[in-house]
Design a protein around this motif. Sequence first.
Motif, mmCIF file in Angstrom:
data_model
loop_
_atom_site.group_PDB
_atom_site.id
_atom_site.type_symbol
_atom_site.label_atom_id
_atom_site.label_comp_id
_atom_site.label_asym_id
_atom_site.label_seq_id
_atom_site.Cartn_x
_atom_site.Cartn_y
_atom_site.Cartn_z
ATOM 1 N N PRO A 56 -15.166 39.062 4.867
ATOM 2 C CA PRO A 56 -14.392 37.832 4.780
ATOM 3 C C PRO A 56 -12.907 38.766 3.623
ATOM 4 C CG PRO A 56 -15.757 36.854 4.711
ATOM 5 C CD PRO A 56 -15.909 38.255 4.664
ATOM 6 N N LYS A 57 -12.843 39.616 3.329
ATOM 7 C CA LYS A 57 -12.779 40.640 1.919
ATOM 8 C C LYS A 57 -13.923 41.948 1.565
ATOM 9 C CE LYS A 57 -12.784 37.693 -2.273
ATOM 10 N NZ LYS A 57 -11.726 37.235 -2.794
ATOM 11 N N GLU A 58 -13.309 42.918 1.055
ATOM 12 C CA GLU A 58 -14.025 43.391 0.279
ATOM 13 C C GLU A 58 -15.475 42.960 -0.683
ATOM 14 O OE1 GLU A 58 -14.278 47.942 -2.373
ATOM 15 O OE2 GLU A 58 -12.617 46.986 -1.967
ATOM 16 N N GLY A 59 -16.552 43.612 -0.447
ATOM 17 C CA GLY A 59 -18.053 43.066 -0.690
ATOM 18 C C GLY A 59 -17.951 41.650 -1.052
ATOM 19 N N ARG A 60 -17.967 41.002 0.502
ATOM 20 C CA ARG A 60 -17.963 40.601 1.047
ATOM 21 C C ARG A 60 -18.529 40.156 3.046
ATOM 22 N NH1 ARG A 60 -17.552 34.828 -1.864
ATOM 23 N NH2 ARG A 60 -16.770 35.548 -3.847
ATOM 24 N N MET A 61 -19.035 39.494 2.957
ATOM 25 C CA MET A 61 -20.622 40.100 4.389
ATOM 26 C C MET A 61 -20.425 37.911 5.050
ATOM 27 S SD MET A 61 -23.701 41.655 5.707
ATOM 28 C CE MET A 61 -24.580 41.887 7.157
ATOM 29 N N SER A 62 -20.164 37.624 5.916
ATOM 30 C CA SER A 62 -20.180 36.243 6.561
ATOM 31 C C SER A 62 -20.559 36.569 7.800
ATOM 32 C CB SER A 62 -18.509 35.695 7.421
ATOM 33 O OG SER A 62 -18.393 34.441 7.468
ATOM 34 N N VAL A 63 -21.717 35.126 7.848
ATOM 35 C CA VAL A 63 -23.139 35.195 9.232
ATOM 36 C C VAL A 63 -23.726 33.774 9.411
ATOM 37 C CG1 VAL A 63 -24.542 37.214 7.947
ATOM 38 C CG2 VAL A 63 -25.637 35.185 8.267
ATOM 39 N N ARG A 64 -23.821 33.673 10.907
ATOM 40 C CA ARG A 64 -23.948 32.764 11.782
ATOM 41 C C ARG A 64 -25.564 32.636 11.282
ATOM 42 N NH1 ARG A 64 -19.557 28.559 11.844
ATOM 43 N NH2 ARG A 64 -20.860 27.840 12.618
ATOM 44 N N TYR A 65 -26.334 31.310 10.714
ATOM 45 C CA TYR A 65 -27.570 30.751 10.853
ATOM 46 C C TYR A 65 -27.918 29.285 10.827
ATOM 47 C CZ TYR A 65 -31.918 31.441 8.525
ATOM 48 O OH TYR A 65 -32.808 30.889 8.016
ATOM 49 N N ALA A 66 -28.956 29.483 11.758
ATOM 50 C CA ALA A 66 -29.431 28.649 12.049
ATOM 51 C C ALA A 66 -30.477 27.845 11.845
ATOM 52 C CB ALA A 66 -29.294 27.968 13.733
ATOM 53 N N GLY A 67 -31.290 28.901 10.704
ATOM 54 C CA GLY A 67 -31.891 28.448 10.170
ATOM 55 C C GLY A 67 -32.804 27.902 8.538
ATOM 56 N N PRO A 68 -34.593 28.592 8.298
ATOM 57 C CA PRO A 68 -34.504 27.449 6.739
ATOM 58 C C PRO A 68 -33.533 28.365 6.580
ATOM 59 C CG PRO A 68 -36.792 27.663 8.074
ATOM 60 C CD PRO A 68 -35.260 28.502 9.050
ATOM 61 N N VAL A 69 -32.712 27.253 5.293
ATOM 62 C CA VAL A 69 -31.614 28.078 4.267
ATOM 63 C C VAL A 69 -32.909 28.610 3.608
ATOM 64 C CG1 VAL A 69 -31.473 26.137 2.812
ATOM 65 C CG2 VAL A 69 -29.572 27.804 2.963
ATOM 66 N N GLU A 70 -34.100 28.184 3.053
ATOM 67 C CA GLU A 70 -34.567 28.770 2.132
ATOM 68 C C GLU A 70 -34.802 29.999 2.217
ATOM 69 O OE1 GLU A 70 -35.398 24.317 2.395
ATOM 70 O OE2 GLU A 70 -35.096 25.375 3.390
ATOM 71 N N ARG A 71 -34.818 30.485 3.208
ATOM 72 C CA ARG A 71 -34.723 31.928 4.006
ATOM 73 C C ARG A 71 -33.956 32.877 3.145
ATOM 74 N NH1 ARG A 71 -37.427 32.944 9.194
ATOM 75 N NH2 ARG A 71 -38.075 34.698 8.329
ATOM 76 N N LEU A 72 -32.438 32.373 2.944
ATOM 77 C CA LEU A 72 -31.573 33.267 2.413
ATOM 78 C C LEU A 72 -31.621 33.017 0.749
ATOM 79 C CD1 LEU A 72 -29.109 31.796 4.484
ATOM 80 C CD2 LEU A 72 -30.341 33.635 4.892
ATOM 81 N N ILE A 73 -32.059 32.278 0.417
ATOM 82 C CA ILE A 73 -32.265 32.216 -1.334
ATOM 83 C C ILE A 73 -33.503 32.892 -1.579
ATOM 84 C CG2 ILE A 73 -33.017 31.089 -3.393
ATOM 85 C CD1 ILE A 73 -32.389 28.276 -1.600
#
Length: 369
Positions: A56-73
Amino acid sequence: MRYHDTAMPGRHLPNPIAPTADRRYEFELITGLERFIDDELSKRLGRRAYRLAGYPKEGRMSVRYAGPVERLIDLRSPVAVHLVERFDIPRPKGLLGHQHFTRLVTAIESVIALHPTGTFQTFRVSAAGSESNTMKRLRSDIASAIKLEERTDDAHLHLSFRRSQTGGGWEALIRLTPMPLSAREWRVCNRPDALNATVAHAMVTLPGLSETGRFLNLGCGSGTLLIERLTAGPVASAVGIDIDPEALTCTERNLTAAGSRQAVELILGDIHSPPLPDASFNSAVADLPFGMLANTDAALDKLYESALRETARLVVKDGAFTVITARRRLFEDTLARHSDQWRRAAEVPLRISFHRGYIAPSIYLLRRT
């Protein structure tokens, strides 16, 4: 090789983030570490579990993800992770409507539900026109709905609103954690020269990880590189050396908080003549001064000279030396004088916010010839 990449107690929290829902998340990052986040996502989630949705802009990265959100934490490469909710509305006033506001609060409460009760006690809203009547009412309605205290500075729950990057409408971004992921829980002792933990994670993983390797941190400071290496995976031995007794004390406190004190040997010593035997390590790392901690190029030149010379003595053939510095030209000039000892295997240019501006250091991966 260079890397460049374009709840409140007693409340029922409805509809937690479903692990099977394809949701969009935005990663806040240090510019230059995009590849490391992608690699970590691939290893932790599996390449098919997510897909890159853009930058979206410098310093940002966008992804689509369908798994357990706890794994992103649990990720260690991003600075922070935000859930993104898009609303098909022409202006923020539309968020005040019952349908959209209910969906917004549900998304906020789903993030709160990821953590133990009472984790979030304050919230903050960032948006253009934050003092407009619409935004004032929106903030007031959010406070009433989620029963958290609003702050204008640091807060546990961070919300931001912006025009949608694609397809029109507006987006709400909700940070998944009460603190940025880069603010490690083990950091009980901080120093003004402490390395950003996400950068440290990139540095220790760049050469590859070996369970039988012997690891050295020259100028260990507050222990960030040591702890990130131990967190990344097992190691045969780990040594930290620093000339400053207070730095070693700080390192010891952080190692203890991380539960890793027994895994590291700390040595009081000078980077110009470390009291260690030849060829005793497989890899070494150093956070060489960004240029703010030494007054002259001559002082840094001497430091770089000693670091390259002594690490060449301490590291085995084909061993790795990973360093970071903002004085890139000076470091490369010094490195050129040691071409018989070191081969430059990779450079990762970064862009890091610093005192309301930016610095542009590089991570260098060197291999012992």
